[in-house]
Design a protein around this motif. Sequence first.
Motif, PDB file in Angstrom:
ATOM      1  N   GLN A  71       0.830  -1.199   0.000  1.00 54.51           N
ATOM      2  CA  GLN A  71       0.000   0.000   0.000  1.00 54.51           C
ATOM      3  C   GLN A  71       0.868   1.253   0.000  1.00 54.51           C
ATOM      4  O   GLN A  71       0.548   2.240  -0.655  1.00 54.51           O
ATOM      5  CB  GLN A  71      -0.936   0.008   1.206  1.00 54.51           C
ATOM      6  CG  GLN A  71      -2.010  -1.035   1.136  1.00 54.51           C
ATOM      7  CD  GLN A  71      -2.891  -1.034   2.369  1.00 54.51           C
ATOM      8  OE1 GLN A  71      -2.527  -0.520   3.426  1.00 54.51           O
ATOM      9  NE2 GLN A  71      -4.053  -1.622   2.245  1.00 54.51           N
ATOM     10  N   GLY A  72       1.971   1.199   0.723  1.00 53.76           N
ATOM     11  CA  GLY A  72       2.901   2.326   0.741  1.00 53.76           C
ATOM     12  C   GLY A  72       3.515   2.568  -0.627  1.00 53.76           C
ATOM     13  O   GLY A  72       3.647   3.709  -1.074  1.00 53.76           O
ATOM     14  N   MET A  73       3.854   1.488  -1.317  1.00 57.41           N
ATOM     15  CA  MET A  73       4.442   1.621  -2.653  1.00 57.41           C
ATOM     16  C   MET A  73       3.433   2.189  -3.640  1.00 57.41           C
ATOM     17  O   MET A  73       3.775   3.015  -4.482  1.00 57.41           O
ATOM     18  CB  MET A  73       4.955   0.257  -3.139  1.00 57.41           C
ATOM     19  CG  MET A  73       6.106  -0.290  -2.317  1.00 57.41           C
ATOM     20  SD  MET A  73       7.534   0.807  -2.274  1.00 57.41           S
ATOM     21  CE  MET A  73       8.091   0.670  -3.939  1.00 57.41           C
ATOM     22  N   ILE A  74       2.182   1.767  -3.525  1.00 63.00           N
ATOM     23  CA  ILE A  74       1.135   2.293  -4.408  1.00 63.00           C
ATOM     24  C   ILE A  74       0.927   3.778  -4.139  1.00 63.00           C
ATOM     25  O   ILE A  74       0.806   4.579  -5.062  1.00 63.00           O
ATOM     26  CB  ILE A  74      -0.176   1.502  -4.239  1.00 63.00           C
ATOM     27  CG1 ILE A  74       0.001   0.081  -4.770  1.00 63.00           C
ATOM     28  CG2 ILE A  74      -1.329   2.194  -4.954  1.00 63.00           C
ATOM     29  CD1 ILE A  74      -1.130  -0.864  -4.414  1.00 63.00           C
ATOM     30  N   ALA A  75       0.905   4.148  -2.855  1.00 63.35           N
ATOM     31  CA  ALA A  75       0.712   5.556  -2.493  1.00 63.35           C
ATOM     32  C   ALA A  75       1.847   6.427  -3.027  1.00 63.35           C
ATOM     33  O   ALA A  75       1.599   7.504  -3.583  1.00 63.35           O
ATOM     34  CB  ALA A  75       0.601   5.696  -0.976  1.00 63.35           C
ATOM     35  N   VAL A  76       3.073   5.969  -2.885  1.00 63.43           N
ATOM     36  CA  VAL A  76       4.223   6.721  -3.398  1.00 63.43           C
ATOM     37  C   VAL A  76       4.148   6.832  -4.917  1.00 63.43           C
ATOM     38  O   VAL A  76       4.415   7.892  -5.482  1.00 63.43           O
ATOM     39  CB  VAL A  76       5.552   6.065  -2.945  1.00 63.43           C
ATOM     40  CG1 VAL A  76       6.741   6.634  -3.703  1.00 63.43           C
ATOM     41  CG2 VAL A  76       5.747   6.240  -1.448  1.00 63.43           C
ATOM     42  N   SER A  77       3.753   5.754  -5.575  1.00 63.17           N
ATOM     43  CA  SER A  77       3.625   5.781  -7.032  1.00 63.17           C
ATOM     44  C   SER A  77       2.575   6.791  -7.477  1.00 63.17           C
ATOM     45  O   SER A  77       2.806   7.570  -8.406  1.00 63.17           O
ATOM     46  CB  SER A  77       3.252   4.395  -7.562  1.00 63.17           C
ATOM     47  OG  SER A  77       4.283   3.489  -7.304  1.00 63.17           O
ATOM     48  N   LEU A  78       1.413   6.777  -6.810  1.00 61.54           N
ATOM     49  CA  LEU A  78       0.344   7.704  -7.180  1.00 61.54           C
ATOM     50  C   LEU A  78       0.694   9.158  -6.873  1.00 61.54           C
ATOM     51  O   LEU A  78       0.326  10.061  -7.622  1.00 61.54           O
ATOM     52  CB  LEU A  78      -0.951   7.336  -6.447  1.00 61.54           C
ATOM     53  CG  LEU A  78      -1.656   6.075  -6.920  1.00 61.54           C
ATOM     54  CD1 LEU A  78      -2.831   5.752  -6.005  1.00 61.54           C
ATOM     55  CD2 LEU A  78      -2.125   6.228  -8.350  1.00 61.54           C
ATOM     56  N   ALA A  79       1.386   9.386  -5.769  1.00 60.17           N
ATOM     57  CA  ALA A  79       1.671  10.758  -5.352  1.00 60.17           C
ATOM     58  C   ALA A  79       2.905  11.361  -6.020  1.00 60.17           C
ATOM     59  O   ALA A  79       2.951  12.574  -6.237  1.00 60.17           O
ATOM     60  CB  ALA A  79       1.834  10.816  -3.834  1.00 60.17           C
ATOM     61  N   PHE A  80       3.890  10.527  -6.364  1.00 56.50           N
ATOM     62  CA  PHE A  80       5.150  11.086  -6.848  1.00 56.50           C
ATOM     63  C   PHE A  80       5.627  10.525  -8.190  1.00 56.50           C
ATOM     64  O   PHE A  80       6.015  11.287  -9.069  1.00 56.50           O
ATOM     65  CB  PHE A  80       6.260  10.875  -5.805  1.00 56.50           C
ATOM     66  CG  PHE A  80       5.939  11.481  -4.477  1.00 56.50           C
ATOM     67  CD1 PHE A  80       5.869  12.856  -4.321  1.00 56.50           C
ATOM     68  CD2 PHE A  80       5.673  10.683  -3.380  1.00 56.50           C
ATOM     69  CE1 PHE A  80       5.560  13.424  -3.095  1.00 56.50           C
ATOM     70  CE2 PHE A  80       5.362  11.241  -2.158  1.00 56.50           C
ATOM     71  CZ  PHE A  80       5.301  12.611  -2.011  1.00 56.50           C
ATOM     72  N   VAL A  81       5.624   9.217  -8.352  1.00 55.46           N
ATOM     73  CA  VAL A  81       6.216   8.606  -9.548  1.00 55.46           C
ATOM     74  C   VAL A  81       5.387   8.913 -10.799  1.00 55.46           C
ATOM     75  O   VAL A  81       5.926   9.405 -11.797  1.00 55.46           O
ATOM     76  CB  VAL A  81       6.398   7.084  -9.352  1.00 55.46           C
ATOM     77  CG1 VAL A  81       6.932   6.445 -10.619  1.00 55.46           C
ATOM     78  CG2 VAL A  81       7.330   6.805  -8.177  1.00 55.46           C
ATOM     79  N   LEU A  82       4.099   8.619 -10.761  1.00 54.00           N
ATOM     80  CA  LEU A  82       3.255   8.874 -11.935  1.00 54.00           C
ATOM     81  C   LEU A  82       3.212  10.359 -12.318  1.00 54.00           C
ATOM     82  O   LEU A  82       3.313  10.683 -13.506  1.00 54.00           O
ATOM     83  CB  LEU A  82       1.857   8.321 -11.718  1.00 54.00           C
ATOM     84  CG  LEU A  82       1.758   6.790 -11.746  1.00 54.00           C
ATOM     85  CD1 LEU A  82       0.339   6.334 -11.428  1.00 54.00           C
ATOM     86  CD2 LEU A  82       2.196   6.245 -13.086  1.00 54.00           C
ATOM     87  N   PRO A  83       3.077  11.281 -11.355  1.00 56.38           N
ATOM     88  CA  PRO A  83       3.113  12.695 -11.750  1.00 56.38           C
ATOM     89  C   PRO A  83       4.443  13.096 -12.405  1.00 56.38           C
ATOM     90  O   PRO A  83       4.443  13.858 -13.367  1.00 56.38           O
ATOM     91  CB  PRO A  83       2.908  13.455 -10.435  1.00 56.38           C
ATOM     92  CG  PRO A  83       2.220  12.495  -9.551  1.00 56.38           C
ATOM     93  CD  PRO A  83       2.712  11.139  -9.944  1.00 56.38           C
TER      94      PRO A  83
END
Length: 139
Positions: A71-83
């Motif tokens: 869940q932490g990895m998904i959150a980081v991906s949505l908040a930082f990596v994808l943008p």
Amino acid sequence: MNKSIQHIGVIEKIEHAVVHVRIVQQSACSGCHAESLCPASHSSEKIIEVEDRSGAFSLHEEVRICAKPSQGMIAVSLAFVLPLILIILTLVAVHAISGGNEIVAGIAGLSILVPYYGTIRLMHGKLKKRFVFTLSKIS
């Protein structure tokens, strides 16, 4: 990486089957001896809503709140990596389309974040179901 993500918090409010837990998030450098001098160190309070139908918790009780590492990895991906990926792709595409106009590319790159985070906000209900936290008593 099988360990869960854990924070210690205090129960602020209990409404129906939702427990509101206040946690203090500290920066990774919070244990540093130069923390008071460093502008990068900070902490912030967050309220996490946890669904709990057990009735085993009471107001102002100190509890442990847990989440899966995935869940932490998904959150980081949505908040930082994808943008970041969106910004880079937009910069490259607009730069090529506009004939090398860097100002237009820069504005477009930053502007792409508005619909992205707007979409994230609209998906709040779905994301809330995906990010599940659990509570446990501190022994």
